[in-house]
Scaffold this motif. Structure first.
Motif, mmCIF file in Angstrom:
data_model
loop_
_atom_site.group_PDB
_atom_site.id
_atom_site.type_symbol
_atom_site.label_atom_id
_atom_site.label_comp_id
_atom_site.label_asym_id
_atom_site.label_seq_id
_atom_site.Cartn_x
_atom_site.Cartn_y
_atom_site.Cartn_z
ATOM 1 N N ASN A 159 10.281 7.676 3.676
ATOM 2 C CA ASN A 159 9.209 8.393 4.368
ATOM 3 C C ASN A 159 7.987 8.654 3.494
ATOM 4 O OD1 ASN A 159 10.245 8.640 6.965
ATOM 5 N ND2 ASN A 159 11.482 10.420 6.440
ATOM 6 N N GLU A 160 8.177 8.626 2.181
ATOM 7 C CA GLU A 160 7.073 8.922 1.269
ATOM 8 C C GLU A 160 6.199 7.711 0.972
ATOM 9 O OE1 GLU A 160 8.324 11.235 -2.263
ATOM 10 O OE2 GLU A 160 10.318 11.242 -1.364
ATOM 11 N N VAL A 161 6.677 6.521 1.318
ATOM 12 C CA VAL A 161 6.035 5.295 0.832
ATOM 13 C C VAL A 161 4.602 5.115 1.311
ATOM 14 C CG1 VAL A 161 6.151 2.781 0.820
ATOM 15 C CG2 VAL A 161 8.233 4.115 0.531
ATOM 16 N N MET A 162 4.366 5.241 2.610
ATOM 17 C CA MET A 162 3.034 4.920 3.133
ATOM 18 C C MET A 162 1.960 5.835 2.555
ATOM 19 S SD MET A 162 3.847 2.267 4.734
ATOM 20 C CE MET A 162 2.188 1.852 5.286
ATOM 21 N N SER A 163 2.274 7.127 2.415
ATOM 22 C CA SER A 163 1.282 8.052 1.859
ATOM 23 C C SER A 163 1.014 7.735 0.388
ATOM 24 C CB SER A 163 1.731 9.501 2.024
ATOM 25 O OG SER A 163 2.952 9.731 1.352
ATOM 26 N N LEU A 164 2.056 7.343 -0.348
ATOM 27 C CA LEU A 164 1.878 6.987 -1.760
ATOM 28 C C LEU A 164 1.078 5.691 -1.902
ATOM 29 C CD1 LEU A 164 5.406 7.921 -3.135
ATOM 30 C CD2 LEU A 164 3.239 8.976 -3.795
ATOM 31 N N LEU A 165 1.281 4.760 -0.999
ATOM 32 C CA LEU A 165 0.480 3.529 -1.021
ATOM 33 C C LEU A 165 -0.990 3.841 -0.772
ATOM 34 C CD1 LEU A 165 2.686 0.915 0.918
ATOM 35 C CD2 LEU A 165 2.372 1.132 -1.545
ATOM 36 N N ARG A 166 -1.248 4.745 0.170
ATOM 37 C CA ARG A 166 -2.640 5.141 0.457
ATOM 38 C C ARG A 166 -3.266 5.860 -0.734
ATOM 39 N NH1 ARG A 166 -0.495 6.329 5.609
ATOM 40 N NH2 ARG A 166 -0.119 8.499 4.994
ATOM 41 N N ASP A 167 -2.495 6.733 -1.362
ATOM 42 C CA ASP A 167 -3.047 7.561 -2.439
ATOM 43 C C ASP A 167 -3.247 6.797 -3.744
ATOM 44 O OD1 ASP A 167 -2.995 9.679 -0.684
ATOM 45 O OD2 ASP A 167 -1.163 10.577 -1.510
ATOM 46 N N HIS A 168 -2.355 5.844 -4.040
ATOM 47 C CA HIS A 168 -2.377 5.220 -5.366
ATOM 48 C C HIS A 168 -2.645 3.714 -5.367
ATOM 49 C CE1 HIS A 168 -0.943 9.030 -6.939
ATOM 50 N NE2 HIS A 168 0.069 9.012 -6.085
ATOM 51 N N SER A 169 -2.512 3.044 -4.225
ATOM 52 C CA SER A 169 -2.730 1.594 -4.123
ATOM 53 C C SER A 169 -2.041 0.809 -5.240
ATOM 54 C CB SER A 169 -4.232 1.289 -4.145
ATOM 55 O OG SER A 169 -4.880 1.898 -3.067
ATOM 56 N N PRO A 170 -0.734 0.965 -5.412
ATOM 57 C CA PRO A 170 -0.036 0.225 -6.479
ATOM 58 C C PRO A 170 -0.045 -1.278 -6.204
ATOM 59 C CG PRO A 170 1.543 1.235 -5.003
ATOM 60 C CD PRO A 170 0.201 1.756 -4.592
#
Length: 206
Positions: free
Chosen positions: A36-47
């Protein structure tokens, strides 16, 4: 600066993967314990790279892959899982992953997968399907016929989760889960839902 995201519900696994990524030159490494945390982390950090487990609480890896595929995020994904690649490697490939590494392999395989993916290549194992007997081939074909959601629900059922718990975890109605359960019994040609666990264990789905 090379950045990555590790998604796995086991802290020891995340720590081991982090060491691999640091050796590969990643400077910014973010971590998550569930899908559940993945999409927000992708948006915030663009790894640039995502190392993704498939079995996690709330949202599993296949669902995460589908969400990434449907979004506008460009991220190289390495699936890193204990699940049998015979049934999950191709699904991950179709969902957009560029590599599949089994946790039963040495971490050297993860090093190679990360190197390949960051260089623009894919990294998938050649699977020994020819060695399977007729029963396994037949059951493998049945498993291949399942949708990702059906497969996820099958795994939850095989682990002993109730319909209610599965409904809550996957944000479905109790009736929908019950329908999937009936469909799984029919598709996998087992005598009843009780036999779904045996089927799953026999085919290394759990």
């Amino acid at each position: 600066m090379k950045s990555a995201l590790i998604v796995d519900d086991h802290p020891v696994v995340r720590a081991a993967v982090k060491i691999v990524l640091e050796l590969e030159g990643f400077k910014q490494i973010h971590e998550a314990a569930n899908g559940n945390e993945v999409m927000s982390l992708l948006r915030d950090h663009s790894p640039q790279l995502l190392v993704l487990d498939l079995v996690m609480p709330s949202l599993d890896g296949l669902d995460v892959l589908e969400r990434i595929k449907a979004s506008d995020h460009s991220c190289r994904v390495v699936a890193f899982s204990s699940l049998d690649p015979l049934h999950f490697q191709e699904r991950c490939m179709r969902a957009g992953a560029l590599a599949y590494v089994s946790k039963t392999n040495s971490l050297g395989q993860l090093h190679k997968a990360v190197q390949a993916v960051m260089a623009g290549y894919t990294y998938f194992a050649r699977l020994p399907t020819a060695s399977l007997d007729n029963l396994q081939v037949s059951e493998a074909q049945m498993i291949d016929s399942l949708s990702n959601r059906e497969l996820t629900i099958l795994q939850h059922l095989a682990r002993g989760m109730s319909n209610k718990a599965i409904a809550e975890a996957m944000h479905l109605s109790h009736k929908t889960v019950s329908t999937y359960k009936t469909r799984l019994v029919e598709k996998l040609r087992v005598a009843s839902a009780v036999h779904l666990r045996d089927f799953s264990k026999r085919n290394h789905l759990i």
